[in-house]
Design a protein around this motif. Structure first.
Motif, PDB file in Angstrom:
ATOM      1  N   LYS A   1       7.973  54.165  33.094  1.00 60.72           N
ATOM      2  CA  LYS A   1       9.298  54.918  33.249  1.00 60.72           C
ATOM      3  C   LYS A   1       9.606  55.216  34.702  1.00 60.72           C
ATOM      4  N   LEU A   2       8.553  55.292  35.446  1.00 56.34           N
ATOM      5  CA  LEU A   2       8.654  55.338  36.850  1.00 56.34           C
ATOM      6  C   LEU A   2       9.414  53.873  37.480  1.00 56.34           C
ATOM      7  N   VAL A   3       8.832  53.011  36.992  1.00 56.07           N
ATOM      8  CA  VAL A   3       9.079  51.620  37.543  1.00 56.07           C
ATOM      9  C   VAL A   3      10.518  51.496  37.025  1.00 56.07           C
ATOM     10  N   SER A   4      10.937  51.711  35.822  1.00 53.36           N
ATOM     11  CA  SER A   4      12.345  51.403  35.491  1.00 53.36           C
ATOM     12  C   SER A   4      13.276  52.139  36.156  1.00 53.36           C
ATOM     13  N   SER A   5      12.974  53.757  36.537  1.00 54.14           N
ATOM     14  CA  SER A   5      14.001  54.485  37.392  1.00 54.14           C
ATOM     15  C   SER A   5      14.103  53.844  38.978  1.00 54.14           C
ATOM     16  N   LEU A   6      13.040  53.387  39.229  1.00 51.75           N
ATOM     17  CA  LEU A   6      13.001  52.977  40.747  1.00 51.75           C
ATOM     18  C   LEU A   6      13.757  51.816  40.686  1.00 51.75           C
ATOM     19  N   ARG A   7      13.765  50.992  39.663  1.00 53.54           N
ATOM     20  CA  ARG A   7      14.277  49.630  39.595  1.00 53.54           C
ATOM     21  C   ARG A   7      15.949  50.069  39.742  1.00 53.54           C
ATOM     22  N   GLU A   8      16.214  50.954  38.942  1.00 58.64           N
ATOM     23  CA  GLU A   8      17.826  51.240  38.598  1.00 58.64           C
ATOM     24  C   GLU A   8      18.148  51.889  40.178  1.00 58.64           C
TER      25      GLU A   8
END
Length: 356
Positions: A131-138
């Motif tokens: 989830k952290l990686v997904s939010s950082l990509r956004e």
């Protein structure tokens, strides 16, 4: 003959070793439970955000707490996780002990707590990391950090390195499973090796001991308030675990179906199947029937053939005319001059340009 006898002896000694299909199936069981529960909580939260919204907001923490209680119950009573017990497996410490301990004996404390942490904590941290990686990509797409800031350089390096770290992690599990299939390893998962245990099938003695323990817990009488409360909590947790196990035996296919239906890979297929059909192109009428021809210049009204004044569009077709021209035409014919679509006066939409 001697070689055949030795082969049969080795096969009989390894009969307690579960197949790779059993081992992988019990791993995927809990992976199918979480998405199903997550969808149920999402439906509740959307139906009543005020009452159930906190369940969706704290779903990961609530799930890891319930998972901790569930795994602790099965590890203490059956020497196995919930999914391992579902497939009639148990955990035993690594070693060449010829006399395997019964499932009711439990694991040694060291292996017990390591198994509990690896069963509950590792999936929780892995999900949080994803989830952290997904939010950082956004955030990287709509970032407000300066291009030269140290924070932006750090998390861009982290995002670039994460796919390789994840590939290494998954490759570690794949290599371990291949070694298990070839008989080169006692564990199909690195988590079992880190916990210091291996999986074996339940024996007839294990099943009898588990049934006897369950019957003994049911018939035992307690007198003190503390022991009564502990017994009530233990019975409630045992009842929840038993109902979950029994329900899974009936609905495991349904859970797998939900996991497939709400998977990210299947969403594009679902959208293509449920998408609205593309509207047909406009049906142009013959010029003799009174329809207007489109002028070559886009700023010219198709009706009066002059530069548009008070540009007005028809919401039924999207074409633009002078307000006076299209008002008179629609009031008389009740249709679009270009496409012939049925149109009313309320379908006229005034267009406002920046210059006006």
């Amino acid at each position: 003959m001697a070689e055949l006898g030795a082969h049969l002896t080795a096969a009989s000694a390894g009969d307690d070793r579960p197949s790779i299909f059993e081992a992988v199936a019990q791993d995927s069981l809990m992976a199918a439970v979480k998405p199903a529960l997550q969808h149920l909580v999402k439906v509740l939260a959307e139906s009543n955000p005020g009452r159930y919204g906190f369940l969706w907001h704290w779903f990961d923490e609530i799930y890891v707490l319930l998972d901790l209680l569930l795994q602790q119950h099965y590890l203490a009573r059956c020497s196995a996780s919930f999914s391992e017990n579902f497939y009639s497996l148990k955990r035993i410490p690594i070693g060449d002990c010829r006399q395997q301990p019964l499932a009711t004996a439990g694991l040694p404390k060291r292996q017990h707590w390591k198994s509990l942490l690896l069963l509950v904590l590792v999936p929780y941290l892995k999900g949080k990391l994803e989830k952290l990686v997904s939010s950082l990509r956004e955030e990287d797409e709509y970032s407000i950090h300066p291009p030269s800031s140290s924070w932006k350089r750090f998390y861009r390096a982290f995002l670039a390195a994460y796919p390789f770290v994840n590939m290494t992690w998954e490759g570690w599990f794949l290599i371990q499973q291949l070694c298990y299939i070839l008989g080169k390893a006692q564990h199909h998962s690195p988590m079992l090796r880190l916990a210091g245990v291996r999986l074996v099938r339940l024996t007839a003695e294990d099943i009898q001991a588990l049934e006897k323990k369950l019957a003994g817990d049911t018939s035992s009488q307690t007198h003190s308030i503390k022991t009564q409360v502990q017994s009530a909590v233990r019975k409630a947790l045992g009842g929840f675990a038993f109902s979950l196990s029994t329900g899974l035996s009936i609905s495991v296919f349904f859970l797998q179906f939900l996991d497939w239906w709400y998977s990210s890979e299947n969403q594009e297929t679902i959208k293509s199947l449920t998408a609205l059909p593309t509207p047909p192109p406009p049906v142009h009428l013959d010029h003799g029937a009174g329809s207007a021809l489109l002028p070559k210049l886009k700023t010219v009204c198709p009706l009066c053939r002059k530069i548009r004044v008070n540009a007005t569009a028809l919401s039924t077709s999207g074409f633009v005319f002078c307000y006076r021209c299209v008002y008179s035409y629609v009031k008389t014919h009740q249709r679009c001059p270009i496409t012939g679509y049925a149109t009313e006066l309320q379908h006229l939409v005034k267009l406002y340009s920046p210059e006006s």
